[in-house]
Design an enzyme around this catalytic site. Sequence first.
Site, PDB file in Angstrom:
ATOM      1  N   TYR A   1       5.189  11.469 -23.872  1.00  0.00           N
ATOM      2  CA  TYR A   1       4.368  11.690 -22.678  1.00  0.00           C
ATOM      3  C   TYR A   1       3.462  10.502 -22.352  1.00  0.00           C
ATOM      4  CZ  TYR A   1       6.091  16.374 -23.410  1.00  0.00           C
ATOM      5  OH  TYR A   1       6.911  17.461 -23.596  1.00  0.00           O
ATOM      6  N   GLY A   2       3.840   9.330 -22.833  1.00  0.00           N
ATOM      7  CA  GLY A   2       3.083   8.116 -22.539  1.00  0.00           C
ATOM      8  C   GLY A   2       3.535   7.477 -21.243  1.00  0.00           C
ATOM      9  N   ASN A   3       3.624   8.280 -20.179  1.00  0.00           N
ATOM     10  CA  ASN A   3       4.131   7.841 -18.878  1.00  0.00           C
ATOM     11  C   ASN A   3       3.131   8.165 -17.778  1.00  0.00           C
ATOM     12  OD1 ASN A   3       6.865   7.332 -20.014  1.00  0.00           O
ATOM     13  ND2 ASN A   3       6.870   9.549 -20.223  1.00  0.00           N
TER      14      ASN A   3
ATOM     15  N   ARG B   1       8.592  17.564 -16.135  1.00  0.00           N
ATOM     16  CA  ARG B   1       9.379  16.431 -16.637  1.00  0.00           C
ATOM     17  C   ARG B   1      10.451  15.937 -15.655  1.00  0.00           C
ATOM     18  NH1 ARG B   1      13.641  16.939 -21.474  1.00  0.00           N
ATOM     19  NH2 ARG B   1      14.573  14.892 -21.282  1.00  0.00           N
TER      20      ARG B   1
ATOM     21  N   HIS C   1       0.836  -1.199   0.000  1.00  0.00           N
ATOM     22  CA  HIS C   1       0.000   0.000   0.000  1.00  0.00           C
ATOM     23  C   HIS C   1       0.874   1.254   0.000  1.00  0.00           C
ATOM     24  CE1 HIS C   1      -2.513   3.039   2.331  1.00  0.00           C
ATOM     25  NE2 HIS C   1      -2.957   3.026   1.086  1.00  0.00           N
TER      26      HIS C   1
ATOM     27  N   ASP D   1       6.705   4.950 -21.378  1.00  0.00           N
ATOM     28  CA  ASP D   1       6.816   4.770 -22.822  1.00  0.00           C
ATOM     29  C   ASP D   1       8.180   4.191 -23.175  1.00  0.00           C
ATOM     30  OD1 ASP D   1       8.671   6.968 -23.056  1.00  0.00           O
ATOM     31  OD2 ASP D   1       7.030   8.372 -23.384  1.00  0.00           O
TER      32      ASP D   1
END
Length: 146
Positions: free
Chosen positions: A126-128, A104, A22, A30
């Site tokens: 930006y696929g993060n 970033r 937890h 990406d």
Amino acid sequence: MLTGIHPILHGELLAALDRLGHGDELVVADANFPAHRLGAVVVEVPGLSAASIVEAVRTVVPADAYDGASVLLMTAEDDERPAVQHELVAASAVPAERVDELERFAFYDRAAGARLIIRSGELRPYGNLILRKGVVNAYEPSEAAR
């Protein structure tokens, strides 16, 4: 093969997800993300979009519902979320008020503290996403297991 487990979640990835507690954070990154230099456990899932991985992960990992954001994105250069980030948020199934953004380099710093990085084949910038794991409350067997 296991019944009731999303087919993207192979053994190595399931084991890494199982080790999260937890409040631990995981990154779905990406293909251009500097995953291996950050020091966390890295599981490669090439050829798949980041959103498809987030969707699969969320079938076994609840999002944290306590203080702060459950999901963090990397702020895009023009401050407008690109389509890939809208897909990531939708796949996370987290309410909009539980989603936040980090600049970033702040995102990289936060990702360096994650317990797991899953690097996808996502080629869009930006696929993060960083997901904070919530509490697993109860076991609910699938229909097939009953």
